[in-house]
Write an enzyme that holds these catalytic residues in place. Structure first.
Site, PDB file in Angstrom:
ATOM      1  N   TYR A  36       1.117  -0.783  -0.032  1.00 29.79           N
ATOM      2  CA  TYR A  36       0.502  -0.144  -0.048  1.00 29.79           C
ATOM      3  C   TYR A  36       0.811   1.509   0.212  1.00 29.79           C
ATOM      4  O   TYR A  36       1.538   1.986   1.044  1.00 29.79           O
ATOM      5  CB  TYR A  36      -1.061  -0.194   1.063  1.00 29.79           C
ATOM      6  CG  TYR A  36      -2.138  -0.702   1.308  1.00 29.79           C
ATOM      7  CD1 TYR A  36      -2.758  -1.418   0.312  1.00 29.79           C
ATOM      8  CD2 TYR A  36      -2.108  -2.432   2.184  1.00 29.79           C
ATOM      9  CE1 TYR A  36      -3.755  -2.687   0.757  1.00 29.79           C
ATOM     10  CE2 TYR A  36      -3.577  -3.014   1.888  1.00 29.79           C
ATOM     11  CZ  TYR A  36      -3.576  -3.331   1.243  1.00 29.79           C
ATOM     12  OH  TYR A  36      -4.782  -3.915   1.218  1.00 29.79           O
ATOM     13  N   THR A  37       0.961   1.562  -1.174  1.00 35.85           N
ATOM     14  CA  THR A  37       2.119   3.165  -1.244  1.00 35.85           C
ATOM     15  C   THR A  37       1.560   4.316  -0.763  1.00 35.85           C
ATOM     16  O   THR A  37       2.287   5.028  -0.020  1.00 35.85           O
ATOM     17  CB  THR A  37       2.006   3.443  -2.394  1.00 35.85           C
ATOM     18  OG1 THR A  37       0.712   3.762  -3.417  1.00 35.85           O
ATOM     19  CG2 THR A  37       2.616   2.346  -3.121  1.00 35.85           C
ATOM     20  N   CYS A  38       0.594   4.424  -0.324  1.00 36.16           N
ATOM     21  CA  CYS A  38       0.060   5.706   0.323  1.00 36.16           C
ATOM     22  C   CYS A  38       0.417   5.331   1.515  1.00 36.16           C
ATOM     23  O   CYS A  38       0.297   6.355   2.555  1.00 36.16           O
ATOM     24  CB  CYS A  38      -1.458   5.377   0.346  1.00 36.16           C
ATOM     25  SG  CYS A  38      -2.771   6.095  -0.938  1.00 36.16           S
ATOM     26  N   PHE A  39       0.855   4.419   2.398  1.00 39.33           N
ATOM     27  CA  PHE A  39       1.483   4.167   4.044  1.00 39.33           C
ATOM     28  C   PHE A  39       2.289   3.766   3.822  1.00 39.33           C
ATOM     29  O   PHE A  39       2.839   2.910   5.235  1.00 39.33           O
ATOM     30  CB  PHE A  39      -0.271   2.340   4.991  1.00 39.33           C
ATOM     31  CG  PHE A  39      -0.935   3.443   4.807  1.00 39.33           C
ATOM     32  CD1 PHE A  39      -2.208   4.818   5.137  1.00 39.33           C
ATOM     33  CD2 PHE A  39      -2.103   2.650   3.066  1.00 39.33           C
ATOM     34  CE1 PHE A  39      -3.242   5.033   4.884  1.00 39.33           C
ATOM     35  CE2 PHE A  39      -3.522   3.263   3.102  1.00 39.33           C
ATOM     36  CZ  PHE A  39      -3.616   4.207   4.708  1.00 39.33           C
TER      37      PHE A  39
END
Length: 657
Positions: free
Chosen positions: A634-637
């Site tokens: 999950y690149t956002c996190f």
């Protein structure tokens, strides 16, 4: 360089021989890997094919003594060492016995001899003749590979490129590229010393082979993994293709050679039907994507200094240390009634109430000034906004009435290049494409959705959802995106399945142009004031190269620092003590290019965070057990979902897939 008519052709049918060629390259690669000796800078070298004879300078050329504690004679030999590039002032030096234009100073000749002797012992060769035969076999094979690949038909060339880009393991492809780089590095200084640089066609076939591998390396950039909002990076880092051996060449001579063919561009070896060696092709600067950043900088400065017509008078600048006052002092100095020619002069900086000056103070000034402008505000609006996810700064469209601020920042960027200062890599590459666009450079590419992903990942994700949506109620679901369309689209046009791609591209155009034009225009004008006169910059430098000219090389990934702050979720004590150490060992052992690829996979960016790698905030979460699973993220996190593999090697393969 490559005929335009050759670009518009029907592809010939591909042949099965490409599979065999790929297998042959794989089989022969061990013989080409680390097959040439390296100098102290890890650049491959080969001995000059002729004997180097010791020469003695005439007594009447001794004209001065230098030194403080110990005086020594200095001789005007009118020779420059072809290895270190410095003027030869010793009594003794070495010159080619066949009268080639090759000269070595005593130190470089002795050091080269030591390196060759050490390599000869390492590979167990008995004498110079056997060693020379061995080295030139490696060069001959590489040049023959280049000739064969470049003379394949277009379909086979593209098929081979696809095979290398997507079927070969990254480590194997990196070795292949390095073997080609090694041969060209070893040959390049010898080629420049030949009066007719085009005459050595075998060398230029090796360069063409390297360009083929460079184009192959870019193919993954056109693909995108699930959850990525910007395109995937190259197979290996672009730095792997840089020819550091060119640093031994003479920049001014090369710049003057390039000026005879200023319209030459980087060859598209994957597309041209009939490859031919031409005068345009036979210039190092034509292959600007392979030229070291320092060499490019010096050539660019040769161009800029030529515009000054020899008139170099430093521009004095006295500034306070306090950031806000420093910003206003810089603006006041740059925006007073100075002519552009005055602003193009190298800076001579001092801080108020301090006596120190010189290059060290200038470097400190740029560090403080660039940081101060990033933090500066005008009319309660910051000039730049920072995106935590992409770890980049971008122009703040709400910073209106700040033309002097942005123009001064553009001047600072240009002056940094002029003063040999590297700027932190804090802007997305789209900024450099916009600067080139303002310079009307043919190398400026059209910005697309993936470029927004490097500026604002959330915006890119929303636009990607529009493109992937298949329902006929697309206008009701997504609305009109609430943006001033201006000349991009009719104001009353509604988004539909038929026009959604044009709709999104029009939004991208507005995002990079109309939205920030009030800020971009003065910034680019300031940059053009300093470097806009360079024909080299306006014609053969693309955004990747301009970014490296301004910023230098990327910071190496510090695995230990990332590990120190990583959060571990869902792992047992046994996992933490026995399995997870494998993760860090694998990451520490891979190349910098593979480390960067891992970071892009997990965080969507390979840039160092503002507070260092220790502030990356990586989360490593357990995601099942089994060798049939694959890591995801999950690149956002900055969250890595990592399965437990049975062996360290399977973990490595999973991470580097």
């Amino acid at each position: 360089m490559l005929d335009v008519e050759d670009m518009d052709v029907d592809e010939e049918p591909s042949t099965p021989s490409i599979t065999w060629l790929s297998a042959l390259l794989s089989a022969i690669l061990p013989l080409l890997t680390n097959a040439l000796p390296r100098d102290q800078n890890e650049v491959c070298i080969i001995p000059h094919p002729h004997k180097m004879e010791r020469q003695e300078a005439a007594e009447d050329t001794m004209h001065v003594h230098l030194g403080t504690s110990r005086w020594r004679p200095v001789f005007n030999t009118k020779k420059i060492c072809d290895n270190c590039g410095t003027r030869i002032t010793d009594r003794y030096y070495y010159h080619c016995s066949e009268n080639c234009d090759i000269d070595f100073c005593q130190d470089c000749h002795a050091r080269s001899r030591e390196l060759l002797d050490a390599f000869m012992a390492e590979v167990d060769e008995a004498n110079d003749e056997n060693l020379s035969r061995r080295l030139f076999w490696v060069i001959d094979i590489t040049e023959r590979i280049g000739w064969h690949v470049l003379h394949l038909n277009v379909a086979d060339r593209r098929r081979l490129a696809h095979e290398l880009a997507f079927s070969w393991p990254t480590a194997l492809f990196e070795r292949l590229a390095q073997a080609a780089v090694d041969v060209v590095n070893a040959r390049v200084v010898h080629v420049q010393d030949v009066k007719d640089i085009r005459s050595d066609e075998r060398f230029w076939h090796a360069v063409g082979w390297l360009q083929f591998l460079y184009s192959t390396n870019e193919l993954p950039c056109k693909t995108r993994r699930l959850e990525e909002q910007s395109s995937r990076g190259p197979k290996v880092d672009y730095e792997r293709f840089v020819l550091d051996g060119i640093n031994k060449c003479e920049p001014l001579s090369e710049f003057q050679r390039w000026r005879k063919h200023p319209s030459a561009t980087v060859p598209k070896v994957l597309d041209v039907r009939r490859f031919r060696i031409t005068n345009d092709f036979c210039s190092f600067l034509t292959h600007s994507n392979l030229v070291p950043v320092n060499f490019r900088r010096v050539c660019l400065l040769c161009d800029v200094w030529e515009q000054m017509q020899g008139r170099i008078v430093p521009l004095h600048l006295e500034v306070p240390r306090e950031p806000q006052r420093l910003v206003h002092a810089v603006i006041e100095r740059f925006c007073e009634s100075l002519k552009d020619a005055d602003l193009r002069q190298p800076l001579r900086v001092c801080f108020q109430d301090e006596e120190a000056g010189g290059p060290g103070v200038t470097k400190e000034f740029f560090q403080v000034a660039l940081r101060s402008f990033l933090d500066a505000s005008n009319n309660n609006e910051r000039l730049f906004v920072y995106d935590e996810q992409s770890r980049t700064y971008w122009l703040n469209e709400r910073a209106v009435g700040s033309e002097d601020f942005f123009r001064s920042y553009g001047i600072l960027l240009g002056q940094a290049v002029l003063n040999h200062i590297h700027v932190p890599n804090i802007f997305p590459r789209a900024l450099y494409d916009r600067l080139l666009e303002e310079l009307e450079s043919p190398c400026a590419k059209k910005l697309r959705l993936e470029d927004i992903g490097a500026v604002c990942p959330n915006t890119a994700k929303s636009l990607r959802q529009i493109l992937e949506y298949t329902g006929q109620d697309i206008a009701e679901v997504f609305g009109d995106l609430a943006w001033p369309r201006g000349s991009h689209l009719p104001e009353d046009l509604r988004i539909s399945q038929a026009n959604k791609e044009d709709f999104v591209q029009a939004y991208v155009d507005w995002f990079f142009h109309g939205r920030i034009q009030a800020q971009m225009k003065p910034l680019s004008e300031g940059f053009k004031t300093i470097l806009g006169g360079s024909s080299l910059l306006r014609t053969i430098v693309d955004a990747v190269q301009l970014e490296k000219i301004v910023c230098g090389r990327a910071d190496n990934v510090d695995v230990d620092a990332i590990r120190s702050s990583a959060e571990l979720e869902g792992w047992t004590e046994e996992d933490r003590s026995e399995y997870l150490p494998w993760l860090w060992e694998v990451l520490a052992s891979v190349s910098q290019a593979e480390k960067a690829q891992f970071l892009v996979f997990v965080t969507a960016s390979d840039r160092v965070p503002l507070k260092g790698w220790q502030s990356l905030g990586l989360i490593v979460q357990k995601n099942g057990v089994g060798d049939d699973r694959l890591p995801s993220a999950y690149t956002c996190f900055s969250q890595l979902l990592l399965p437990r593999f049975s062996t360290k090697e399977k973990l490595r393969n999973g991470l580097l897939l």
